[in-house]
Design an enzyme around this catalytic site. Structure first.
Site, PDB file in Angstrom:
ATOM      1  N   ASP A  67       0.814  -1.223   0.000  1.00  0.00           N
ATOM      2  CA  ASP A  67       0.000   0.000   0.000  1.00  0.00           C
ATOM      3  C   ASP A  67       0.843   1.267   0.000  1.00  0.00           C
ATOM      4  O   ASP A  67       2.052   1.232   0.230  1.00  0.00           O
ATOM      5  CB  ASP A  67      -0.955  -0.020   1.211  1.00  0.00           C
ATOM      6  CG  ASP A  67      -0.304  -0.587   2.477  1.00  0.00           C
ATOM      7  OD1 ASP A  67       0.931  -0.508   2.597  1.00  0.00           O
ATOM      8  OD2 ASP A  67      -1.032  -1.110   3.327  1.00  0.00           O
ATOM      9  N   HIS A 138      -7.320  -5.108   9.947  1.00  0.00           N
ATOM     10  CA  HIS A 138      -6.981  -4.866   8.528  1.00  0.00           C
ATOM     11  C   HIS A 138      -5.699  -5.597   8.128  1.00  0.00           C
ATOM     12  O   HIS A 138      -4.808  -5.829   8.940  1.00  0.00           O
ATOM     13  CB  HIS A 138      -6.925  -3.368   8.190  1.00  0.00           C
ATOM     14  CG  HIS A 138      -5.765  -2.597   8.722  1.00  0.00           C
ATOM     15  ND1 HIS A 138      -5.871  -1.290   9.148  1.00  0.00           N
ATOM     16  CD2 HIS A 138      -4.448  -2.905   8.896  1.00  0.00           C
ATOM     17  CE1 HIS A 138      -4.694  -0.845   9.536  1.00  0.00           C
ATOM     18  NE2 HIS A 138      -3.809  -1.803   9.395  1.00  0.00           N
TER      19      HIS A 138
HETATM   20  C1  F6R Z   1       1.475  -1.631   6.132  1.00  0.00           C
HETATM   21  C2  F6R Z   1       0.224  -2.322   6.223  1.00  0.00           C
HETATM   22  C3  F6R Z   1      -0.562  -2.457   7.482  1.00  0.00           C
HETATM   23  C4  F6R Z   1       0.275  -2.771   8.716  1.00  0.00           C
HETATM   24  C5  F6R Z   1      -0.620  -2.813   9.955  1.00  0.00           C
HETATM   25  C6  F6R Z   1       0.168  -3.090  11.221  1.00  0.00           C
HETATM   26  O1  F6R Z   1       2.003  -1.706   4.819  1.00  0.00           O
HETATM   27  O2  F6R Z   1      -0.198  -2.781   5.221  1.00  0.00           O
HETATM   28  O3  F6R Z   1      -1.545  -3.435   7.319  1.00  0.00           O
HETATM   29  O4  F6R Z   1       0.917  -4.004   8.550  1.00  0.00           O
HETATM   30  O5  F6R Z   1      -1.280  -1.587  10.088  1.00  0.00           O
HETATM   31  O6  F6R Z   1       0.985  -1.988  11.495  1.00  0.00           O
HETATM   32  P1  F6R Z   1       2.020  -2.013  12.699  1.00  0.00           P
HETATM   33  O7  F6R Z   1       3.030  -3.020  12.352  1.00  0.00           O
HETATM   34  O8  F6R Z   1       2.587  -0.617  12.719  1.00  0.00           O
HETATM   35  O9  F6R Z   1       1.232  -2.369  13.919  1.00  0.00           O
END
Ligand code: F6R
Length: 258
Positions: A67, A138
């Site tokens: 993304d 998500h």
């Molecule tokens: C990032 C992405 C998101 C993150 C998710 C977890 O490219 O696609 O789905 O993997 O928001 O984020 P963290 O690791 O910061 O908790």
């Protein structure tokens, strides 16, 4: 779904980096699906160390990130282009022309999303997809109620996702409202998926993803339908699983590595 529960965050990270490196040894020209966010930072640091130790090369691989924020240029310090250069690409032997992210500043973001989806299809789809997990379930930026069959498109970010990512920006209001994200259907076409989550803050959503009903209310739950998913978590993230003893019994080697 293979569920690997590690005693610590550090061993969970090593495990994911190890699976990644193993795949590249087996198939050096793997099409990689990459994620950003806090969880992946430690994985990329580990991959850089493996590369510097001569144990992993990305020279023949191609990568597609999940993304990018709409409106951010690739050189914006909060863009995912910038993140990937800083945290991984600048430190490994990946060829710049083989690294792809959606262009957040494209004049027509919808057309850019279609182009990106076509590029993934053109590459033969993702071979190994790395995923983090949002506290709201998500994957990529497929927020709750996303179509489970969706392709790359524009998604409006929830308040909670913008809030979680506000730490990278000067203020909450600076966090873009829209992102281009691979769809859930796009992600599900990957041959193999490795999802990493750690910490108590993810315990509830980890339980929903693994043991809850498959539902667009928790997009990550769709991974239950994928044929080759490995979920790597630490004890804190595993703390709300009903069948934790079972997962640990199936993979005792995780807790007592040889
Ligand atoms: C990032 C992405 C998101 C993150 C998710 C977890 O490219 O696609 O789905 O993997 O928001 O984020 P963290 O690791 O910061 O908790």
């Amino acid at each position: 779904m293979k569920v690997l529960i590690h005693e610590t965050q550090a061993t969970a990270v090593d495990c994911v980096a190890g699976l990644f490196a193993e795949r590249l040894v087996k198939q050096p020209d793997t099409v990689l699906g990459l994620a950003t966010g806090g969880t992946m930072e430690a994985v990329y640091a580990r991959l850089i160390a493996l590369h510097q130790a001569g144990q992993m090369s990305m020279a023949q691989a191609r990568s597609f990130n999940l993304d990018e924020y709409v409106g951010l240029r690739p050189d914006h310090p909060c863009s995912y282009w910038y993140y990937m250069r800083e945290k991984l690409f600048a430190h490994v032997d990946m060829r710049p022309e083989n690294t792809f992210l959606p262009c957040g500043d494209a004049a027509d973001p919808e057309a850019e999303a279609d182009r990106y989806e076509a590029a993934i299809v053109g590459a033969g789809d993702i071979g190994l997809q790395l995923l983090g997990l949002g506290a709201n379930g998500h994957i990529g930026f497929n927020e709750p109620t996303s179509s489970l069959a969706s392709h790359t498109r524009i998604k409006t970010l929830t308040h909670s996702t913008r809030d979680a990512n506000a730490r990278y920006f000067d203020s909450f209001d600076d966090v873009p409202r829209l992102a281009i994200t691979m769809g859930i259907g796009t992600i599900m076409r990957a041959q193999e998926i490795v999802l990493l989550a750690f910490g108590e803050g993810k315990a509830e959503v980890v339980a929903k993803m693994i043991e809850g009903p498959v539902s667009a209310a928790c997009p990550a739950s769709v991974l239950q339908m994928h044929r080759k998913v490995t979920v790597v978590i630490d004890e804190a993230a595993a703390s709300k699983l009903s069948l934790r003893d079972y997962y640990e019994a199936v993979h005792p080697e995780v807790r007592a590595p040889k």
